[in-house]
Design a protein around this motif. Structure first.
Motif, short mmCIF file in Angstrom:
data_model
loop_
_atom_site.label_atom_id
_atom_site.label_comp_id
_atom_site.label_asym_id
_atom_site.label_seq_id
_atom_site.Cartn_x
_atom_site.Cartn_y
_atom_site.Cartn_z
N SER A 157 33.43 29.88 56.43
CA SER A 157 33.33 30.63 55.00
C SER A 157 34.58 31.40 54.99
CB SER A 157 32.25 31.30 55.07
OG SER A 157 32.47 32.40 56.27
N ILE A 158 34.92 31.89 53.84
CA ILE A 158 36.13 32.64 53.54
C ILE A 158 35.44 34.05 52.98
CG2 ILE A 158 38.08 33.19 52.36
CD1 ILE A 158 38.61 30.03 52.57
N CYS A 159 35.86 35.25 53.44
CA CYS A 159 35.53 36.45 52.79
C CYS A 159 33.84 36.52 52.66
CB CYS A 159 36.06 36.76 51.43
SG CYS A 159 36.15 38.23 50.78
N THR A 160 33.40 36.77 51.53
CA THR A 160 31.99 37.24 51.69
C THR A 160 31.09 35.75 51.44
OG1 THR A 160 32.16 37.21 49.23
CG2 THR A 160 32.08 39.39 50.44
N GLY A 161 31.78 34.74 51.42
CA GLY A 161 31.17 33.27 51.82
C GLY A 161 30.24 33.37 52.95
N SER A 162 30.57 34.26 53.84
CA SER A 162 29.77 34.36 55.12
C SER A 162 28.24 34.78 54.97
CB SER A 162 30.26 35.40 56.28
OG SER A 162 30.51 36.51 55.43
N PHE A 163 28.15 35.47 53.84
CA PHE A 163 26.97 35.81 53.54
C PHE A 163 25.87 34.58 53.41
CE2 PHE A 163 28.37 39.97 52.72
CZ PHE A 163 27.52 41.04 52.71
N VAL A 164 26.60 33.66 52.69
CA VAL A 164 25.94 32.29 52.56
C VAL A 164 25.25 31.78 53.91
CG1 VAL A 164 26.03 30.01 51.25
CG2 VAL A 164 26.68 32.06 50.02
N LEU A 165 26.28 31.43 54.54
CA LEU A 165 26.16 30.97 55.99
C LEU A 165 24.93 31.75 56.49
CD1 LEU A 165 29.74 29.93 57.47
CD2 LEU A 165 28.43 29.09 55.58
N ALA A 166 25.37 33.22 56.61
CA ALA A 166 24.15 33.82 57.38
C ALA A 166 22.80 33.66 56.73
CB ALA A 166 24.32 35.35 57.38
N ALA A 167 22.86 33.46 55.49
CA ALA A 167 21.33 33.30 54.72
C ALA A 167 20.95 31.81 55.08
CB ALA A 167 21.51 33.44 53.35
N ALA A 168 21.88 30.93 55.30
CA ALA A 168 21.32 29.57 55.62
C ALA A 168 20.95 29.41 57.30
CB ALA A 168 22.41 28.65 55.49
N GLY A 169 21.16 30.65 58.13
CA GLY A 169 20.73 30.65 59.48
C GLY A 169 21.73 30.24 60.39
N LEU A 170 22.96 29.74 59.68
CA LEU A 170 23.91 29.21 60.65
C LEU A 170 24.69 30.28 61.47
CD1 LEU A 170 25.82 26.83 57.92
CD2 LEU A 170 24.24 26.20 59.71
N LEU A 171 24.63 31.60 61.28
CA LEU A 171 25.35 32.51 62.03
C LEU A 171 24.43 33.11 62.93
CD1 LEU A 171 27.63 34.13 59.33
CD2 LEU A 171 28.26 32.44 61.00
N GLU A 172 23.09 32.91 63.00
CA GLU A 172 22.07 33.64 63.86
C GLU A 172 22.61 33.46 65.40
OE1 GLU A 172 17.32 33.75 64.81
OE2 GLU A 172 18.26 32.38 63.50
N ASN A 173 22.63 34.77 65.88
CA ASN A 173 23.21 34.98 67.06
C ASN A 173 24.53 34.55 67.52
OD1 ASN A 173 20.56 36.23 68.20
ND2 ASN A 173 19.66 34.16 68.24
N ARG A 174 25.27 34.35 66.55
CA ARG A 174 26.65 33.86 66.60
C ARG A 174 27.56 35.28 66.16
NH1 ARG A 174 27.38 28.68 67.59
NH2 ARG A 174 25.74 27.01 66.96
N ARG A 175 28.80 35.11 66.72
CA ARG A 175 29.80 36.00 66.20
C ARG A 175 30.45 35.56 64.84
NH1 ARG A 175 35.41 36.39 67.80
NH2 ARG A 175 36.11 38.63 67.66
N ALA A 176 30.54 36.53 64.07
CA ALA A 176 31.19 36.39 62.85
C ALA A 176 31.80 37.46 62.18
CB ALA A 176 29.86 35.90 61.78
N THR A 177 32.31 37.43 61.06
CA THR A 177 33.25 38.45 60.34
C THR A 177 32.85 38.09 58.80
OG1 THR A 177 35.21 39.75 60.48
CG2 THR A 177 35.26 37.46 60.21
N THR A 178 33.20 39.25 58.40
CA THR A 178 33.28 39.18 56.79
C THR A 178 34.24 40.39 56.27
OG1 THR A 178 31.87 39.23 54.68
CG2 THR A 178 31.47 40.82 56.25
N HIS A 179 34.32 40.66 54.89
CA HIS A 179 35.49 41.49 54.38
C HIS A 179 34.79 43.07 54.92
CE1 HIS A 179 37.67 44.05 51.67
NE2 HIS A 179 38.60 42.96 51.34
N TRP A 180 35.72 43.69 55.13
CA TRP A 180 35.50 45.13 55.97
C TRP A 180 34.49 45.92 54.75
CZ3 TRP A 180 37.18 49.47 53.61
CH2 TRP A 180 38.50 49.36 52.75
N LYS A 181 34.81 45.89 53.50
CA LYS A 181 33.88 46.47 52.58
C LYS A 181 32.45 46.13 52.27
CE LYS A 181 37.83 47.88 49.51
NZ LYS A 181 38.27 47.77 47.77
N SER A 182 32.33 44.95 52.90
CA SER A 182 30.76 44.33 52.64
C SER A 182 30.25 44.39 54.21
CB SER A 182 30.88 42.98 52.24
OG SER A 182 31.56 42.92 50.94
#
Length: 328
Positions: free
Chosen positions: A118-143
């Motif tokens: 994912s790029i930027c807040t696209g990480s919200f979609v990966l998290a919602a899909a369960g792909l980031l559970e118990n994984r290290r991730a980042t997103t834009h600092w404002k979010s």
């Protein structure tokens, strides 16, 4: 629409960019430009980059430009890598953090084991899909705060430019999408290919430090001093011992002031930065020369082959000889 392993083996690595209404065009362009520029030593393209959406047809961007996308979500089933750029929809995610049905249906096409980024807040979609559970991730600092509230099971690190945990990668913001794509190219084909893409795009092949350096712009000191000169001198002398005291003296700073300024400008300590540059130098030499490992270690400033092996194993996960066998 899907492909078998044998069919995939007969074609280039396929990168599929999954776009949504409210797309930031620059993030879409980053993926196509960087992966599209990667070439083998014979000049052959190393990737095939395609785009899909929830349905074929027009996709609204956050500008006055509309994209016309040929492929629907079934294309995700053919991908070796899926990239999800941000959308203005991410600024108002579902209150429960769940994945909307239309996105869940699209993601169902992705084959197990596919690399997803994912790029930027696209990480919200990966998290919602369960792909980031118990994984290290980042997103834009404002979010970051909103992300933590919605997805407490994700190990969010808002201080880095990108993360890589298993088959899932995330980039912090728009420009860090460049860092992430170059990183994936480097992982796939080595530093030389990634560096050539970076040169052609006129961007750094690797940015030091993390997202924290961009959250608040450091206020310049009255003398306008910078550590850039020290960094340039260090790069020219990576094969030699580099003391913090000497680097600070070259900028007419105390060690304390130099270290503080260096971290503000790069996001890391001088010692961390020098080690990172030596790893980069060693990888380039392993890829592009026939120097014995002892000589590579000396030229990169590690002193001994043992030291190089330890650092390369910790950062890249392989020995120098294994790295050379893969990317030479």
């Amino acid at each position: 629409m899907s492909t078998t392993a044998d069919e995939r083996a007969g074609r280039r690595h396929r990168v599929v960019v999954f776009v949504r209404d409210g797309l930031l065009p620059i993030e879409f362009g980053i993926v196509h430009r960087l992966f599209g520029e990667a070439r083998s030593r014979d000049g052959e393209p190393l990737y095939e980059v395609l785009t899909c959406a929830l349905a074929p047809g027009p996709v609204r961007t956050d500008t006055d430009v509309t994209l016309s996308v040929e492929h629907g979500p079934a294309l995700l089933g053919t991908a070796d890598t899926v990239v999800v750029p941000a959308s203005d929809q991410d600024y108002d995610p579902p209150a429960d953090g769940g994945l909307p049905r239309h996105l869940a249906d699209a993601f169902a096409h992705i084959r197990p084991g596919t690399r997803v980024a994912s790029i930027c807040t696209g990480s919200f979609v990966l998290a919602a899909a369960g792909l980031l559970e118990n994984r290290r991730a980042t997103t834009h600092w404002k979010s970051a705060d909103a992300f933590r509230r919605l997805y407490p099971d994700v190990h969010l690190d808002p201080g880095v430019l990108y993360t890589h945990d298993g088959p899932v990668l995330t980039a912090a913001g728009v420009a860090s999408g460049i860092d992430l794509c170059l990183y994936m190219i480097r992982v796939d084909h080595g530093a030389s290919v990634a560096n050539e893409v970076a040169r052609g795009t006129v961007v750094p092949p690797h940015r030091s430090g993390g997202q924290a350096q961009f959250v608040t712009t450091p206020v310049p000191e009255a003398d306008g001093a910078s550590t850039s000169g020290a960094r340039a001198r260090a790069l020219a002398r990576l094969d030699q011992p580099l003391s913090l005291r000497e680097l600070a003296a070259g900028e007419s700073m105390s060690v304390r002031t130099f270290t503080r300024r260096f971290r503000a400008e790069t996001g890391m300590s001088p010692t961390q930065w020098i080690l990172e540059q030596r790893i980069i130098r060693a990888r380039e030499l392993l890829e592009n020369t026939d120097l014995p490992v002892d000589d590579v270690a000396g030229a990169a400033g590690f002193g001994t082959a043992t030291s190089l092996r330890q650092h390369l194993a910790r950062t890249v996960g392989v020995s120098p000889s294994a790295y050379r066998a893969t990317f030479r």
